[in-house]
Design a protein around this motif. Structure first.
Motif, mmCIF file in Angstrom:
data_model
loop_
_atom_site.group_PDB
_atom_site.id
_atom_site.type_symbol
_atom_site.label_atom_id
_atom_site.label_comp_id
_atom_site.label_asym_id
_atom_site.label_seq_id
_atom_site.Cartn_x
_atom_site.Cartn_y
_atom_site.Cartn_z
ATOM 1 N N TYR A 64 3.503 -3.343 5.068
ATOM 2 C CA TYR A 64 2.202 -2.746 5.366
ATOM 3 C C TYR A 64 1.951 -2.673 6.865
ATOM 4 N N GLU A 65 2.390 -3.680 7.585
ATOM 5 C CA GLU A 65 2.213 -3.679 9.036
ATOM 6 C C GLU A 65 3.024 -2.550 9.667
ATOM 7 N N THR A 66 4.260 -2.394 9.225
ATOM 8 C CA THR A 66 5.138 -1.334 9.736
ATOM 9 C C THR A 66 4.576 0.045 9.414
ATOM 10 N N ASN A 67 4.026 0.198 8.208
ATOM 11 C CA ASN A 67 3.460 1.487 7.787
ATOM 12 C C ASN A 67 2.091 1.763 8.393
ATOM 13 N N GLY A 68 1.506 0.744 9.033
ATOM 14 C CA GLY A 68 0.176 0.908 9.594
ATOM 15 C C GLY A 68 -0.931 0.843 8.552
ATOM 16 N N THR A 69 -0.621 0.266 7.389
ATOM 17 C CA THR A 69 -1.604 0.222 6.296
ATOM 18 C C THR A 69 -2.081 -1.192 5.976
ATOM 19 N N LEU A 70 -1.732 -2.158 6.802
ATOM 20 C CA LEU A 70 -2.047 -3.552 6.489
ATOM 21 C C LEU A 70 -3.550 -3.772 6.333
ATOM 22 N N GLN A 71 -4.338 -3.278 7.263
ATOM 23 C CA GLN A 71 -5.784 -3.480 7.171
ATOM 24 C C GLN A 71 -6.331 -2.867 5.886
#
Length: 108
Positions: A92-99
């Protein structure tokens, strides 16, 4: 049922957010850094097995595997179900979707 299995069930059911963790585990340190970054470390119950002897650590990991099907460190539970491990956090962090993902589960 072993005391470890009973305790694993109780811990998983005890709070909305639970993490099976160990202080010696670099992936657990990473997961906790994510929680700190978002200011939610205090919302995640840390079931810390790092202070136990190796035999007890294995018993707990086996108990969590029996209860939830996973013995990875860390394993993150949401509402009593496996949500993922540090792999999901990295993804999720790599995809920019973690938040967004953390908002979906109600952690932030």
């Amino acid at each position: 049922m072993s005391q470890y299995v009973a305790e694993a069930k109780e811990v998983i059911a005890s709070q909305k957010f639970v993490q099976l963790t160990a202080n010696f585990c670099p992936d657990c340190v990473y997961a906790n850094a994510v929680w700190q970054k978002f200011g939610v470390l205090d919302k995640v119950l840390q079931f810390e097995i790092g202070g136990f002897d190796k035999e007890t650590q294995l018993k707990y990991r086996d108990a969590f595997a029996q209860v939830a099907g996973v013995r990875n460190l860390p394993t993150i539970f949401v509402d009593g179900k496996v949500w993922g491990t540090e792999s999901e956090l990295h993804k999720y962090e790599t995809n920019g979707t973690l938040q967004t993902e953390l908002q979906k589960i109600g952690l932030i």
